[in-house]
Motif scaffolding. Structure first.
Motif, PDB file in Angstrom:
ATOM      1  N   LEU A  45     -15.744  -1.238  -7.040  1.00 22.68           N
ATOM      2  CA  LEU A  45     -16.158  -2.539  -6.499  1.00 22.68           C
ATOM      3  C   LEU A  45     -15.093  -3.607  -6.718  1.00 22.68           C
ATOM      4  O   LEU A  45     -14.780  -4.376  -5.807  1.00 22.68           O
ATOM      5  CB  LEU A  45     -17.481  -2.979  -7.122  1.00 22.68           C
ATOM      6  N   VAL A  46     -14.536  -3.650  -7.915  1.00 25.04           N
ATOM      7  CA  VAL A  46     -13.517  -4.672  -8.211  1.00 25.04           C
ATOM      8  C   VAL A  46     -12.282  -4.474  -7.342  1.00 25.04           C
ATOM      9  O   VAL A  46     -11.769  -5.436  -6.752  1.00 25.04           O
ATOM     10  CB  VAL A  46     -13.151  -4.661  -9.714  1.00 25.04           C
ATOM     11  N   THR A  47     -11.816  -3.237  -7.242  1.00 29.60           N
ATOM     12  CA  THR A  47     -10.625  -3.000  -6.424  1.00 29.60           C
ATOM     13  C   THR A  47     -10.905  -3.267  -4.945  1.00 29.60           C
ATOM     14  O   THR A  47     -10.014  -3.721  -4.220  1.00 29.60           O
ATOM     15  CB  THR A  47     -10.085  -1.565  -6.609  1.00 29.60           C
ATOM     16  N   SER A  48     -12.126  -3.009  -4.505  1.00 31.51           N
ATOM     17  CA  SER A  48     -12.481  -3.295  -3.108  1.00 31.51           C
ATOM     18  C   SER A  48     -12.484  -4.789  -2.831  1.00 31.51           C
ATOM     19  O   SER A  48     -12.021  -5.240  -1.787  1.00 31.51           O
ATOM     20  CB  SER A  48     -13.851  -2.728  -2.778  1.00 31.51           C
ATOM     21  N   LEU A  49     -13.025  -5.563  -3.758  1.00 28.38           N
ATOM     22  CA  LEU A  49     -13.072  -7.013  -3.571  1.00 28.38           C
ATOM     23  C   LEU A  49     -11.686  -7.640  -3.633  1.00 28.38           C
ATOM     24  O   LEU A  49     -11.410  -8.622  -2.949  1.00 28.38           O
ATOM     25  CB  LEU A  49     -13.988  -7.645  -4.615  1.00 28.38           C
ATOM     26  N   LEU A  50     -10.806  -7.067  -4.441  1.00 28.89           N
ATOM     27  CA  LEU A  50      -9.440  -7.597  -4.560  1.00 28.89           C
ATOM     28  C   LEU A  50      -8.493  -7.046  -3.493  1.00 28.89           C
ATOM     29  O   LEU A  50      -7.380  -7.550  -3.345  1.00 28.89           O
ATOM     30  CB  LEU A  50      -8.872  -7.265  -5.947  1.00 28.89           C
ATOM     31  N   ASN A  51      -8.925  -5.998  -2.789  1.00 29.10           N
ATOM     32  CA  ASN A  51      -8.069  -5.304  -1.807  1.00 29.10           C
ATOM     33  C   ASN A  51      -6.785  -4.798  -2.450  1.00 29.10           C
ATOM     34  O   ASN A  51      -5.737  -4.734  -1.815  1.00 29.10           O
ATOM     35  CB  ASN A  51      -7.717  -6.212  -0.622  1.00 29.10           C
ATOM     36  N   PHE A  52      -6.869  -4.438  -3.717  1.00 34.31           N
ATOM     37  CA  PHE A  52      -5.687  -3.984  -4.452  1.00 34.31           C
ATOM     38  C   PHE A  52      -6.085  -2.900  -5.443  1.00 34.31           C
ATOM     39  O   PHE A  52      -7.030  -3.059  -6.207  1.00 34.31           O
ATOM     40  CB  PHE A  52      -5.045  -5.150  -5.205  1.00 34.31           C
ATOM     41  N   CYS A  53      -5.348  -1.785  -5.417  1.00 36.14           N
ATOM     42  CA  CYS A  53      -5.571  -0.694  -6.358  1.00 36.14           C
ATOM     43  C   CYS A  53      -4.297  -0.484  -7.169  1.00 36.14           C
ATOM     44  O   CYS A  53      -3.237  -0.173  -6.600  1.00 36.14           O
ATOM     45  CB  CYS A  53      -5.932   0.588  -5.616  1.00 36.14           C
ATOM     46  N   PRO A  54      -4.359  -0.654  -8.488  1.00 36.60           N
ATOM     47  CA  PRO A  54      -3.161  -0.476  -9.314  1.00 36.60           C
ATOM     48  C   PRO A  54      -2.580   0.940  -9.238  1.00 36.60           C
ATOM     49  O   PRO A  54      -1.360   1.096  -9.290  1.00 36.60           O
ATOM     50  CB  PRO A  54      -3.659  -0.769 -10.733  1.00 36.60           C
ATOM     51  N   LEU A  55      -3.427   1.949  -9.105  1.00 37.54           N
ATOM     52  CA  LEU A  55      -2.900   3.310  -8.987  1.00 37.54           C
ATOM     53  C   LEU A  55      -2.111   3.498  -7.702  1.00 37.54           C
ATOM     54  O   LEU A  55      -1.109   4.212  -7.677  1.00 37.54           O
ATOM     55  CB  LEU A  55      -4.031   4.331  -9.055  1.00 37.54           C
ATOM     56  N   TYR A  56      -2.564   2.876  -6.620  1.00 38.11           N
ATOM     57  CA  TYR A  56      -1.815   2.938  -5.366  1.00 38.11           C
ATOM     58  C   TYR A  56      -0.439   2.292  -5.554  1.00 38.11           C
ATOM     59  O   TYR A  56       0.551   2.766  -5.017  1.00 38.11           O
ATOM     60  CB  TYR A  56      -2.566   2.225  -4.249  1.00 38.11           C
ATOM     61  N   LYS A  57      -0.389   1.222  -6.307  1.00 40.44           N
ATOM     62  CA  LYS A  57       0.880   0.527  -6.567  1.00 40.44           C
ATOM     63  C   LYS A  57       1.835   1.442  -7.340  1.00 40.44           C
ATOM     64  O   LYS A  57       3.015   1.534  -7.012  1.00 40.44           O
ATOM     65  CB  LYS A  57       0.606  -0.758  -7.352  1.00 40.44           C
ATOM     66  N   ILE A  58       1.312   2.125  -8.358  1.00 36.93           N
ATOM     67  CA  ILE A  58       2.138   3.020  -9.165  1.00 36.93           C
ATOM     68  C   ILE A  58       2.721   4.143  -8.312  1.00 36.93           C
ATOM     69  O   ILE A  58       3.901   4.476  -8.428  1.00 36.93           O
ATOM     70  CB  ILE A  58       1.320   3.611 -10.337  1.00 36.93           C
ATOM     71  N   PHE A  59       1.898   4.721  -7.437  1.00 39.53           N
ATOM     72  CA  PHE A  59       2.338   5.835  -6.600  1.00 39.53           C
ATOM     73  C   PHE A  59       2.927   5.391  -5.254  1.00 39.53           C
ATOM     74  O   PHE A  59       3.214   6.220  -4.401  1.00 39.53           O
ATOM     75  CB  PHE A  59       1.182   6.812  -6.371  1.00 39.53           C
ATOM     76  N   ARG A  60       3.075   4.084  -5.092  1.00 43.48           N
ATOM     77  CA  ARG A  60       3.653   3.497  -3.864  1.00 43.48           C
ATOM     78  C   ARG A  60       2.931   3.991  -2.609  1.00 43.48           C
ATOM     79  O   ARG A  60       3.544   4.428  -1.635  1.00 43.48           O
ATOM     80  CB  ARG A  60       5.138   3.796  -3.779  1.00 43.48           C
ATOM     81  N   TYR A  61       1.608   3.904  -2.652  1.00 41.22           N
ATOM     82  CA  TYR A  61       0.763   4.311  -1.535  1.00 41.22           C
ATOM     83  C   TYR A  61      -0.008   3.105  -1.037  1.00 41.22           C
ATOM     84  O   TYR A  61      -0.352   2.209  -1.792  1.00 41.22           O
ATOM     85  CB  TYR A  61      -0.220   5.398  -1.985  1.00 41.22           C
ATOM     86  N   SER A  62      -0.282   3.079   0.253  1.00 42.91           N
ATOM     87  CA  SER A  62      -1.102   2.035   0.833  1.00 42.91           C
ATOM     88  C   SER A  62      -1.937   2.622   1.950  1.00 42.91           C
ATOM     89  O   SER A  62      -1.431   3.398   2.760  1.00 42.91           O
ATOM     90  CB  SER A  62      -0.228   0.908   1.397  1.00 42.91           C
ATOM     91  N   SER A  63      -3.224   2.296   1.962  1.00 42.18           N
ATOM     92  CA  SER A  63      -4.084   2.792   3.031  1.00 42.18           C
ATOM     93  C   SER A  63      -4.241   1.740   4.139  1.00 42.18           C
ATOM     94  O   SER A  63      -5.035   1.917   5.048  1.00 42.18           O
ATOM     95  CB  SER A  63      -5.452   3.201   2.490  1.00 42.18           C
ATOM     96  N   CYS A  64      -3.469   0.654   4.036  1.00 41.46           N
ATOM     97  CA  CYS A  64      -3.473  -0.376   5.085  1.00 41.46           C
ATOM     98  C   CYS A  64      -2.670   0.139   6.281  1.00 41.46           C
ATOM     99  O   CYS A  64      -1.713   0.882   6.142  1.00 41.46           O
ATOM    100  CB  CYS A  64      -2.826  -1.656   4.584  1.00 41.46           C
ATOM    101  N   LYS A  65      -3.094  -0.330   7.450  1.00 42.99           N
ATOM    102  CA  LYS A  65      -2.338   0.012   8.654  1.00 42.99           C
ATOM    103  C   LYS A  65      -1.003  -0.727   8.637  1.00 42.99           C
ATOM    104  O   LYS A  65      -0.926  -1.882   8.233  1.00 42.99           O
ATOM    105  CB  LYS A  65      -3.118  -0.362   9.900  1.00 42.99           C
ATOM    106  N   LYS A  66       0.019  -0.050   9.095  1.00 43.15           N
ATOM    107  CA  LYS A  66       1.352  -0.666   9.184  1.00 43.15           C
ATOM    108  C   LYS A  66       1.380  -1.651  10.333  1.00 43.15           C
ATOM    109  O   LYS A  66       0.855  -1.387  11.403  1.00 43.15           O
ATOM    110  CB  LYS A  66       2.435   0.389   9.406  1.00 43.15           C
ATOM    111  N   GLU A  67       1.975  -2.782  10.111  1.00 43.73           N
ATOM    112  CA  GLU A  67       2.066  -3.804  11.169  1.00 43.73           C
ATOM    113  C   GLU A  67       3.377  -3.704  11.900  1.00 43.73           C
ATOM    114  O   GLU A  67       4.369  -3.296  11.439  1.00 43.73           O
ATOM    115  CB  GLU A  67       1.921  -5.197  10.560  1.00 43.73           C
TER     116      GLU A  67
END
Length: 67
Positions: A45-67
């Motif tokens: 819930l917290v990561t969803s509300l912040l739109n940020f996942c620290p584990l994604y940052k560590i592994f340099r992953y993003s589930s956002c669409k590329k602009e």
């Protein structure tokens, strides 16, 4: 913090957290499993509300669409 959680990922995290909360509320899960899953649900819930996942940052992953 840059946004690294996309809409589908956010929806899945929120739905998972709600399902875990429901299982706990109706005493379908109990004990250590319940506590562990509730902690995971809070993190979802917290990561969803912040739109940020620290584990994604560590592994340099993003589930956002590329602009």
């Amino acid at each position: 913090m840059n946004k690294n959680i996309g809409n589908l990922d956010k929806t899945i995290r929120i739905a998972s957290a709600l399902i875990i909360a429901g299982l706990s509320y109706f005493n379908i899960i109990t004990g250590v499993l319940e506590i562990t899953l509730l902690l995971i649900a809070i993190i979802f819930l917290v990561t969803s509300l912040l739109n940020f996942c620290p584990l994604y940052k560590i592994f340099r992953y993003s589930s956002c669409k590329k602009e």
